[in-house]
Scaffold this motif. Structure first.
Motif, PDB file in Angstrom:
ATOM      1  N   SER A   1       0.868  -1.185   0.000  1.00 12.02           N
ATOM      2  CA  SER A   1       0.000   0.000   0.000  1.00 12.02           C
ATOM      3  C   SER A   1       0.899   1.228   0.000  1.00 12.02           C
ATOM      4  O   SER A   1       2.118   1.112   0.130  1.00 12.02           O
ATOM      5  N   ALA A   2       0.288   2.403  -0.137  1.00  8.54           N
ATOM      6  CA  ALA A   2       1.062   3.642  -0.116  1.00  8.54           C
ATOM      7  C   ALA A   2       1.582   3.898   1.292  1.00  8.54           C
ATOM      8  O   ALA A   2       0.800   3.890   2.254  1.00  8.54           O
ATOM      9  N   PRO A   3       2.878   4.113   1.442  1.00  8.23           N
ATOM     10  CA  PRO A   3       3.418   4.424   2.771  1.00  8.23           C
ATOM     11  C   PRO A   3       2.799   5.702   3.338  1.00  8.23           C
ATOM     12  O   PRO A   3       2.550   6.657   2.609  1.00  8.23           O
ATOM     13  N   GLU A   4       2.551   5.700   4.636  1.00  7.11           N
ATOM     14  CA  GLU A   4       1.940   6.846   5.318  1.00  7.11           C
ATOM     15  C   GLU A   4       2.974   7.711   6.037  1.00  7.11           C
ATOM     16  O   GLU A   4       2.752   8.898   6.232  1.00  7.11           O
ATOM     17  N   ARG A   5       4.074   7.092   6.487  1.00 13.91           N
ATOM     18  CA  ARG A   5       5.074   7.796   7.295  1.00 13.91           C
ATOM     19  C   ARG A   5       6.432   7.684   6.607  1.00 13.91           C
ATOM     20  O   ARG A   5       6.939   6.590   6.410  1.00 13.91           O
ATOM     21  N   VAL A   6       7.006   8.851   6.269  1.00 10.60           N
ATOM     22  CA  VAL A   6       8.218   8.901   5.452  1.00 10.60           C
ATOM     23  C   VAL A   6       9.318   9.676   6.169  1.00 10.60           C
ATOM     24  O   VAL A   6       9.073  10.762   6.703  1.00 10.60           O
ATOM     25  N   VAL A   7      10.523   9.123   6.136  1.00  9.91           N
ATOM     26  CA  VAL A   7      11.715   9.869   6.510  1.00  9.91           C
ATOM     27  C   VAL A   7      12.514  10.061   5.234  1.00  9.91           C
ATOM     28  O   VAL A   7      12.755   9.099   4.495  1.00  9.91           O
ATOM     29  N   THR A   8      12.897  11.305   4.952  1.00  7.93           N
ATOM     30  CA  THR A   8      13.753  11.595   3.802  1.00  7.93           C
ATOM     31  C   THR A   8      15.151  11.909   4.316  1.00  7.93           C
ATOM     32  O   THR A   8      15.311  12.680   5.267  1.00  7.93           O
ATOM     33  N   THR A   9      16.140  11.284   3.696  1.00  4.61           N
ATOM     34  CA  THR A   9      17.519  11.504   4.126  1.00  4.61           C
ATOM     35  C   THR A   9      18.291  12.389   3.154  1.00  4.61           C
ATOM     36  O   THR A   9      19.518  12.461   3.235  1.00  4.61           O
ATOM     37  N   THR A  10      17.551  13.047   2.258  1.00  2.27           N
ATOM     38  CA  THR A  10      18.141  14.068   1.389  1.00  2.27           C
ATOM     39  C   THR A  10      17.118  15.186   1.223  1.00  2.27           C
ATOM     40  O   THR A  10      15.910  14.946   1.259  1.00  2.27           O
ATOM     41  N   THR A  11      17.626  16.380   1.049  1.00  2.00           N
ATOM     42  CA  THR A  11      16.746  17.517   0.794  1.00  2.00           C
ATOM     43  C   THR A  11      15.969  17.299  -0.497  1.00  2.00           C
ATOM     44  O   THR A  11      14.774  17.593  -0.579  1.00  2.00           O
ATOM     45  N   SER A  12      16.636  16.749  -1.511  1.00  2.00           N
ATOM     46  CA  SER A  12      15.972  16.543  -2.802  1.00  2.00           C
ATOM     47  C   SER A  12      14.792  15.583  -2.687  1.00  2.00           C
ATOM     48  O   SER A  12      13.768  15.776  -3.360  1.00  2.00           O
ATOM     49  N   ALA A  13      14.895  14.574  -1.836  1.00  4.27           N
ATOM     50  CA  ALA A  13      13.771  13.642  -1.654  1.00  4.27           C
ATOM     51  C   ALA A  13      12.583  14.373  -1.033  1.00  4.27           C
ATOM     52  O   ALA A  13      11.435  14.176  -1.453  1.00  4.27           O
ATOM     53  N   ALA A  14      12.852  15.225  -0.059  1.00  2.00           N
ATOM     54  CA  ALA A  14      11.764  16.000   0.553  1.00  2.00           C
ATOM     55  C   ALA A  14      11.149  16.947  -0.476  1.00  2.00           C
ATOM     56  O   ALA A  14       9.921  17.106  -0.527  1.00  2.00           O
ATOM     57  N   GLU A  15      11.987  17.558  -1.316  1.00  9.42           N
ATOM     58  CA  GLU A  15      11.468  18.454  -2.357  1.00  9.42           C
ATOM     59  C   GLU A  15      10.575  17.702  -3.335  1.00  9.42           C
ATOM     60  O   GLU A  15       9.537  18.226  -3.757  1.00  9.42           O
TER      61      GLU A  15
END
Length: 176
Positions: free
Chosen positions: A24-38
């Protein structure tokens, strides 16, 4: 448009392939790069981010307020697996360089946490600008926002083609 479950191939820093199955679509995300968050913001998924790495670049003004609202888990030199896991993510998204021996794809999988390693910046896979498009489309599929991702990918592809055309035109006018 595809449904769940589906399996996606991701790669580590050495170019080794891993299969990640998304139920399923993940609900909780940690991004370890600024570009991923962008990218998450560009896809309208900022509400799923439960933690980010301290940005090491200036954040574009139009998304600075969104970034300011994210929980900062630490900088890339000190961010630990324990801090990431404590944020209780369903998935960790970042460049392959951020998946170290301690924070490997397998180490997260052992805890039931999915990983997505960005194609962008993975020289073992490809160094072409199109890898950004791959990341956008992959994230769209992972989070079930394929149409939004396709529209964004099309917009960036058009911009990339315009830049290439401009460069080719400039090069043709250059004396040999």
């Amino acid at each position: 448009v595809s449904g769940y479950p589906f399996t996606l191939t991701i790669y580590d820093a050495e170019g080794n392939a891993y299969e990640e199955t998304f139920e399923s679509a993940p609900e909780r995300v940690v991004t370890t790069t600024t570009s991923a968050a962008e990218l998450m913001i560009a896809l309208g998924l900022q509400d799923r981010i439960v933690g980010i790495i301290t940005p090491d670049n200036a954040i574009p003004e139009e998304i600075a307020d969104i970034f300011a609202s994210f929980r900062d888990l630490g900088d890339k030199k000190t961010l630990s697996k324990e801090v990431i896991v404590a944020a209780e993510p369903d998935i960790v998204i970042g460049r392959v360089a951020n998946f170290t021996e301690e924070t490997s794809i397998d180490s997260y999988a052992d805890l039931g946490i999915l990983s997505y390693t960005q194609m962008t910046g993975n020289e073992k896979v490809s160094s072409q600008p199109e890898t950004l498009i791959d990341d956008i489309l992959n994230l769209g599929r992972i989070f079930g926002v394929e149409e939004v991702a396709q529209n964004y990918a099309d917009e960036l592809t058009t911009r990339l083609e315009a830049i290439r055309t401009e460069i080719a035109g400039a090069n043709s006018d250059t004396p040999l």
